[in-house]
Design a protein around this motif. Structure first.
Motif, PDB file in Angstrom:
ATOM      1  N   ILE A  75       0.836  -1.201   0.000  1.00 54.41           N
ATOM      2  CA  ILE A  75       0.000   0.000   0.000  1.00 54.41           C
ATOM      3  C   ILE A  75       0.866   1.245   0.000  1.00 54.41           C
ATOM      4  N   ALA A  76       1.922   1.247   0.840  1.00 51.63           N
ATOM      5  CA  ALA A  76       2.775   2.429   0.975  1.00 51.63           C
ATOM      6  C   ALA A  76       3.534   2.751  -0.311  1.00 51.63           C
ATOM      7  N   GLN A  77       3.651   1.776  -1.194  1.00 54.98           N
ATOM      8  CA  GLN A  77       4.313   2.024  -2.478  1.00 54.98           C
ATOM      9  C   GLN A  77       3.412   2.839  -3.410  1.00 54.98           C
ATOM     10  N   TYR A  78       2.110   2.673  -3.246  1.00 50.18           N
ATOM     11  CA  TYR A  78       1.163   3.286  -4.177  1.00 50.18           C
ATOM     12  C   TYR A  78       0.372   4.448  -3.572  1.00 50.18           C
ATOM     13  N   ALA A  79       0.478   4.647  -2.255  1.00 50.91           N
ATOM     14  CA  ALA A  79      -0.241   5.735  -1.592  1.00 50.91           C
ATOM     15  C   ALA A  79       0.664   6.412  -0.575  1.00 50.91           C
ATOM     16  N   ILE A 100      -9.440   5.329   0.882  1.00 53.58           N
ATOM     17  CA  ILE A 100      -9.114   6.344  -0.107  1.00 53.58           C
ATOM     18  C   ILE A 100      -7.912   7.129   0.407  1.00 53.58           C
ATOM     19  N   LEU A 101      -6.827   7.105  -0.373  1.00 52.27           N
ATOM     20  CA  LEU A 101      -5.594   7.768   0.019  1.00 52.27           C
ATOM     21  C   LEU A 101      -5.019   8.536  -1.167  1.00 52.27           C
ATOM     22  N   GLU A 102      -4.108   9.461  -0.877  1.00 48.93           N
ATOM     23  CA  GLU A 102      -3.444  10.207  -1.938  1.00 48.93           C
ATOM     24  C   GLU A 102      -2.498   9.275  -2.686  1.00 48.93           C
ATOM     25  N   ALA A 103      -2.620   9.248  -4.010  1.00 48.98           N
ATOM     26  CA  ALA A 103      -1.827   8.329  -4.827  1.00 48.98           C
ATOM     27  C   ALA A 103      -0.390   8.830  -4.997  1.00 48.98           C
ATOM     28  N   THR A 104       0.557   7.891  -5.056  1.00 55.93           N
ATOM     29  CA  THR A 104       1.936   8.232  -5.407  1.00 55.93           C
ATOM     30  C   THR A 104       2.095   8.189  -6.921  1.00 55.93           C
ATOM     31  N   LYS A 105       3.281   8.522  -7.392  1.00 55.04           N
ATOM     32  CA  LYS A 105       3.547   8.514  -8.830  1.00 55.04           C
ATOM     33  C   LYS A 105       3.619   7.099  -9.394  1.00 55.04           C
ATOM     34  N   GLU A 106       3.622   6.085  -8.495  1.00 51.86           N
ATOM     35  CA  GLU A 106       3.630   4.697  -8.954  1.00 51.86           C
ATOM     36  C   GLU A 106       2.301   4.298  -9.574  1.00 51.86           C
ATOM     37  N   VAL A 107       1.242   5.039  -9.246  1.00 48.65           N
ATOM     38  CA  VAL A 107      -0.091   4.724  -9.751  1.00 48.65           C
ATOM     39  C   VAL A 107      -0.269   5.373 -11.122  1.00 48.65           C
ATOM     40  N   ARG A 110      -4.291   7.271 -15.143  1.00 46.95           N
ATOM     41  CA  ARG A 110      -5.668   6.927 -15.538  1.00 46.95           C
ATOM     42  C   ARG A 110      -6.421   6.197 -14.427  1.00 46.95           C
ATOM     43  N   LEU A 111      -5.707   5.694 -13.403  1.00 47.92           N
ATOM     44  CA  LEU A 111      -6.354   4.928 -12.343  1.00 47.92           C
ATOM     45  C   LEU A 111      -6.712   5.790 -11.144  1.00 47.92           C
ATOM     46  N   SER A 112      -6.055   6.939 -10.981  1.00 52.00           N
ATOM     47  CA  SER A 112      -6.369   7.795  -9.847  1.00 52.00           C
ATOM     48  C   SER A 112      -7.506   8.736 -10.215  1.00 52.00           C
ATOM     49  N   HIS A 113      -8.173   9.265  -9.186  1.00 51.32           N
ATOM     50  CA  HIS A 113      -9.285  10.181  -9.418  1.00 51.32           C
ATOM     51  C   HIS A 113      -8.756  11.422 -10.133  1.00 51.32           C
ATOM     52  N   PRO A 114      -9.364  11.833 -11.257  1.00 53.18           N
ATOM     53  CA  PRO A 114      -8.774  12.876 -12.096  1.00 53.18           C
ATOM     54  C   PRO A 114      -8.623  14.233 -11.429  1.00 53.18           C
ATOM     55  N   SER A 115      -9.503  14.587 -10.488  1.00 63.26           N
ATOM     56  CA  SER A 115      -9.405  15.905  -9.868  1.00 63.26           C
ATOM     57  C   SER A 115      -8.712  15.868  -8.513  1.00 63.26           C
ATOM     58  N   ARG A 116      -8.817  14.741  -7.803  1.00 66.72           N
ATOM     59  CA  ARG A 116      -8.296  14.694  -6.434  1.00 66.72           C
ATOM     60  C   ARG A 116      -6.970  13.958  -6.332  1.00 66.72           C
ATOM     61  N   LYS A 117      -6.584  13.210  -7.367  1.00 64.35           N
ATOM     62  CA  LYS A 117      -5.335  12.434  -7.352  1.00 64.35           C
ATOM     63  C   LYS A 117      -5.305  11.443  -6.183  1.00 64.35           C
ATOM     64  N   THR A 118      -6.451  10.811  -5.968  1.00 64.83           N
ATOM     65  CA  THR A 118      -6.557   9.817  -4.908  1.00 64.83           C
ATOM     66  C   THR A 118      -6.822   8.442  -5.521  1.00 64.83           C
ATOM     67  N   ILE A 119      -6.621   7.406  -4.704  1.00 60.31           N
ATOM     68  CA  ILE A 119      -6.812   6.027  -5.167  1.00 60.31           C
ATOM     69  C   ILE A 119      -7.400   5.215  -4.018  1.00 60.31           C
ATOM     70  N   GLY A 120      -8.228   4.234  -4.348  1.00 60.78           N
ATOM     71  CA  GLY A 120      -8.741   3.314  -3.349  1.00 60.78           C
ATOM     72  C   GLY A 120      -7.810   2.119  -3.216  1.00 60.78           C
ATOM     73  N   LEU A 121      -7.517   1.711  -1.994  1.00 58.56           N
ATOM     74  CA  LEU A 121      -6.640   0.570  -1.749  1.00 58.56           C
ATOM     75  C   LEU A 121      -7.236  -0.325  -0.682  1.00 58.56           C
ATOM     76  N   ARG A 122      -6.936  -1.627  -0.793  1.00 57.41           N
ATOM     77  CA  ARG A 122      -7.381  -2.557   0.236  1.00 57.41           C
ATOM     78  C   ARG A 122      -6.482  -3.778   0.290  1.00 57.41           C
ATOM     79  N   ASP A 186     -12.445   7.292   3.750  1.00 62.03           N
ATOM     80  CA  ASP A 186     -11.572   8.275   3.117  1.00 62.03           C
ATOM     81  C   ASP A 186     -10.575   8.793   4.150  1.00 62.03           C
ATOM     82  N   LEU A 187      -9.288   8.472   3.934  1.00 60.27           N
ATOM     83  CA  LEU A 187      -8.214   8.927   4.820  1.00 60.27           C
ATOM     84  C   LEU A 187      -7.314   9.945   4.128  1.00 60.27           C
ATOM     85  N   SER A 188      -7.759  10.475   2.997  1.00 57.24           N
ATOM     86  CA  SER A 188      -6.882  11.332   2.194  1.00 57.24           C
ATOM     87  C   SER A 188      -6.728  12.732   2.764  1.00 57.24           C
TER      88      SER A 188
END
Length: 208
Positions: A75-79, A100-107, A110-122, A186-188
């Motif tokens: 998770i820490a690699q992608y958020a 829901i966390l802030e995405a890193t550049k590893e994501v 096209r997979l992160s939210h276009p306006s918030r730059k967040t990603i869902g992880l589990r 949402d923890l972003s």
């Protein structure tokens, strides 16, 4: 026509896990049981498969897709995870939660939210999902298996095969699956956790 594997929920057959991984590597979409309900999953870096997955669900690029990870280090690699977020994640993983966390550049963008730059992880608590993630050596991108004309997730493997046999490459049957989707937290934000969706996971540990 989709393939149909019956895999033991507690002791997944390695031969079938390897075949499922090969289907994913070849661009396939798999209907996978989890510790909540069924999910549709594909390779993280397969643009065409991700677009097909969105079409099956009937969702656009503003809909959060989820990265299914093996553990917190993945998770820490992608958020971006701070100490407070890490403590919350550690207390609730593996389990039926999506964060829901802030995405890193590893994501891929096209997979992160276009306006918030967040990603869902589990991190699912499911032996088949874990075996498949271990075989692939990277996260899967996924979404709850709710079809556009449905309010609830599909949970029966036979029904999934009947409905999606020309749209997915593999349906995995491991017996009964939960009727509830994950609880989405949402923890972003730097402030308090926000409950986005109440599902199978208890929101009380997050003060919600």
């Amino acid at each position: 026509m989709s393939q149909f594997f019956q895999i033991h929920p507690d002791n997944p057959q390695l031969r079938l896990i390897k075949q499922a991984a090969q289907i994913l590597r070849g661009g396939g979409i798999v209907a996978l049981p989890t510790d909540s309900c069924y999910a549709l999953v594909c390779q993280l870096d397969d643009k065409n498969a991700v677009e097909r997955l969105r079409r099956i669900r009937g969702v656009d690029e503003k809909h959060h897709l989820t990265l299914l990870c093996r553990d917190l280090s993945e998770i820490a690699q992608y958020a971006k995870v701070d100490n407070r977020q890490y403590r919350l994640l550690k207390a609730a993983t593996p389990g039926p939660y999506t964060f829901i966390l802030e995405a890193t550049k590893e994501v891929p963008r096209r997979l992160s939210h276009p306006s918030r730059k967040t990603i869902g992880l589990r991190v699912p608590e499911n032996q088949i999902a874990h075996a498949l993630l271990a075989e692939l050596g990277q996260p899967l991108i996924g979404t709850t298996l709710i079809l556009p004309d449905q309010d609830d997730a599909l949970t029966d493997a036979e029904e999934i095969r009947d409905r999606l046999e020309k749209q997915v490459e593999l349906v995995i049957d491991s017996g009964a699956c939960s009727l509830e989707p994950t609880t989405v937290i949402d923890l972003s934000d730097d402030s308090e956790p926000v409950l986005v969706r109440q599902g199978r996971g208890d929101a009380a540990p997050f003060g919600l």
